[in-house]
Scaffold this motif. Structure first.
Motif, PDB file in Angstrom:
ATOM      1  N   GLU A   1       0.848  -1.186   0.000  1.00 20.72           N
ATOM      2  CA  GLU A   1       0.000   0.000   0.000  1.00 20.72           C
ATOM      3  C   GLU A   1       0.885   1.237   0.000  1.00 20.72           C
ATOM      4  O   GLU A   1       1.851   1.315   0.765  1.00 20.72           O
ATOM      5  CB  GLU A   1      -0.893  -0.015   1.238  1.00 20.72           C
ATOM      6  N   ALA A   2       0.567   2.189  -0.863  1.00 25.17           N
ATOM      7  CA  ALA A   2       1.349   3.423  -0.933  1.00 25.17           C
ATOM      8  C   ALA A   2       1.113   4.279   0.301  1.00 25.17           C
ATOM      9  O   ALA A   2      -0.029   4.454   0.745  1.00 25.17           O
ATOM     10  CB  ALA A   2       0.974   4.209  -2.184  1.00 25.17           C
ATOM     11  N   GLU A   3       2.212   4.790   0.882  1.00 28.44           N
ATOM     12  CA  GLU A   3       2.150   5.712   2.011  1.00 28.44           C
ATOM     13  C   GLU A   3       2.719   7.054   1.561  1.00 28.44           C
ATOM     14  O   GLU A   3       3.672   7.111   0.790  1.00 28.44           O
ATOM     15  CB  GLU A   3       2.975   5.176   3.183  1.00 28.44           C
ATOM     16  N   GLU A   4       2.157   8.124   2.063  1.00 27.37           N
ATOM     17  CA  GLU A   4       2.570   9.454   1.620  1.00 27.37           C
ATOM     18  C   GLU A   4       4.024   9.763   1.969  1.00 27.37           C
ATOM     19  O   GLU A   4       4.737  10.413   1.208  1.00 27.37           O
ATOM     20  CB  GLU A   4       1.651  10.521   2.232  1.00 27.37           C
ATOM     21  N   THR A   5       4.485   9.306   3.120  1.00 30.14           N
ATOM     22  CA  THR A   5       5.818   9.701   3.594  1.00 30.14           C
ATOM     23  C   THR A   5       6.827   8.566   3.637  1.00 30.14           C
ATOM     24  O   THR A   5       8.031   8.814   3.652  1.00 30.14           O
ATOM     25  CB  THR A   5       5.719  10.314   5.003  1.00 30.14           C
TER      26      THR A   5
ATOM     27  N   SER B   1       7.141  -1.216   6.741  1.00 34.76           N
ATOM     28  CA  SER B   1       7.589  -0.626   5.483  1.00 34.76           C
ATOM     29  C   SER B   1       8.298  -1.658   4.610  1.00 34.76           C
ATOM     30  O   SER B   1       9.266  -2.290   5.035  1.00 34.76           O
ATOM     31  CB  SER B   1       8.529   0.540   5.759  1.00 34.76           C
ATOM     32  N   PHE B   2       7.822  -1.813   3.390  1.00 33.35           N
ATOM     33  CA  PHE B   2       8.519  -2.611   2.385  1.00 33.35           C
ATOM     34  C   PHE B   2       9.750  -1.863   1.896  1.00 33.35           C
ATOM     35  O   PHE B   2      10.816  -2.435   1.699  1.00 33.35           O
ATOM     36  CB  PHE B   2       7.575  -2.892   1.205  1.00 33.35           C
ATOM     37  N   THR B   3       9.618  -0.568   1.746  1.00 32.72           N
ATOM     38  CA  THR B   3      10.693   0.270   1.241  1.00 32.72           C
ATOM     39  C   THR B   3      11.933   0.185   2.130  1.00 32.72           C
ATOM     40  O   THR B   3      13.067   0.106   1.641  1.00 32.72           O
ATOM     41  CB  THR B   3      10.225   1.728   1.149  1.00 32.72           C
ATOM     42  N   LYS B   4      11.733   0.158   3.442  1.00 29.45           N
ATOM     43  CA  LYS B   4      12.854   0.193   4.386  1.00 29.45           C
ATOM     44  C   LYS B   4      13.522  -1.171   4.575  1.00 29.45           C
ATOM     45  O   LYS B   4      14.540  -1.251   5.280  1.00 29.45           O
ATOM     46  CB  LYS B   4      12.376   0.741   5.722  1.00 29.45           C
ATOM     47  N   LEU B   5      12.976  -2.227   3.975  1.00 28.87           N
ATOM     48  CA  LEU B   5      13.631  -3.531   4.055  1.00 28.87           C
ATOM     49  C   LEU B   5      14.955  -3.534   3.291  1.00 28.87           C
ATOM     50  O   LEU B   5      15.869  -4.275   3.635  1.00 28.87           O
ATOM     51  CB  LEU B   5      12.731  -4.630   3.486  1.00 28.87           C
ATOM     52  N   TRP B   6      15.057  -2.694   2.265  1.00 26.53           N
ATOM     53  CA  TRP B   6      16.195  -2.738   1.367  1.00 26.53           C
ATOM     54  C   TRP B   6      17.362  -1.924   1.900  1.00 26.53           C
ATOM     55  O   TRP B   6      17.178  -0.893   2.541  1.00 26.53           O
ATOM     56  CB  TRP B   6      15.783  -2.230  -0.019  1.00 26.53           C
ATOM     57  N   ASP B   7      18.558  -2.416   1.624  1.00 28.44           N
ATOM     58  CA  ASP B   7      19.761  -1.681   1.990  1.00 28.44           C
ATOM     59  C   ASP B   7      19.690  -0.285   1.386  1.00 28.44           C
ATOM     60  O   ASP B   7      19.217  -0.099   0.267  1.00 28.44           O
ATOM     61  CB  ASP B   7      20.992  -2.428   1.459  1.00 28.44           C
ATOM     62  N   GLU B   8      20.164   0.710   2.137  1.00 27.07           N
ATOM     63  CA  GLU B   8      20.062   2.090   1.667  1.00 27.07           C
ATOM     64  C   GLU B   8      20.785   2.316   0.344  1.00 27.07           C
ATOM     65  O   GLU B   8      20.425   3.214  -0.425  1.00 27.07           O
ATOM     66  CB  GLU B   8      20.608   3.040   2.724  1.00 27.07           C
TER      67      GLU B   8
END
Length: 217
Positions: A44-48, A72-79
């Motif tokens: 699901e898309a989150e604004e921030t 967060s799916f986004t934060k699973l990945w290495d920066e």
């Protein structure tokens, strides 16, 4: 696609979409993908915070040793892969491509295993930006998986299947590949892909990924 869960979800998604670029969220019937359901997720898309897990299958949560819903799916990945994942997600949500990603998951004690993730565009209230359908499966299942949580993940390769190349015949090889090598620069050269040359062939740049356009012969 190496894993049955990825193939099952892809075939079902492709059947549902018909002539559309993506099916509607309400079209998904979990009982129709029961064999892949434990590995399946909806983002699901989150604004921030980018994309978070709205739903996550039990096998997927087991690999991370925690409930993923709401995380967060986004934060699973290495920066170092953050820019690449951002542009990859845009290829799915804006260009309606199917993304197949392989990545290496690492635990706190440095044990590692490889995973396969498929990301599929999904419409929600007519928009393909609000939801993404996907599945993540370990290519191997070492004895420690589910006991030692995956804490870091790095992209090792990907394939993008563009709408015109999508076919229900998984046996045919769509000539679209990505070149990922060494420690590349992790900068995004704008939101749209930039033409370049890779191995003498026309390609587009998505962060550090060179997507080579081919075609079925």
């Amino acid at each position: 696609m190496q894993k049955t869960s990825s193939k099952t979800l892809y075939q079902y998604w492709n059947l549902l979409r018909g002539a559309r670029s993506a099916p509607e969220r309400r079209d998904i019937d979990p009982t129709a993908i029961r064999e892949a359901l434990a590995y399946t997720f909806i983002l699901e898309a989150e604004e921030t915070t980018g994309y978070s897990f709205r739903l996550a299958g039990s096998h997927l949560c087991t690999a991370y040793c925690r409930e993923l819903k709401g995380r967060s799916f986004t934060k699973l990945w290495d920066e170092r892969d953050a820019d690449a994942m951002d542009t990859l997600v845009r290829a799915v949500t804006e260009d309606h491509a199917v993304a197949l990603v392989t990545f290496q998951g690492t635990t706190a004690v440095n044990t590692r295993t490889q995973f396969e993730t498929i990301l599929l565009p999904l419409r929600h209230n007519g928009s393909t930006h609000a939801r993404i359908l996907g599945a993540t499966t370990a290519l191997d299942e070492p004895y420690w998986l589910g006991v030692q949580p995956i804490l870091e993940q790095r992209i090792t390769g990907l394939r993008l299947i563009w709408p015109d190349d999508i076919t229900s015949d998984l046996g045919s090889d769509v000539d679209v590949a990505a070149n990922v090598s060494g420690e590349p620069p992790y900068s995004v050269p704008g939101m749209s892909a930039i033409p370049s040359q890779v191995f003498g062939r026309s390609a587009r740049r998505y962060a550090h990924l060179s997507v080579i356009d081919g075609g079925r012969q």
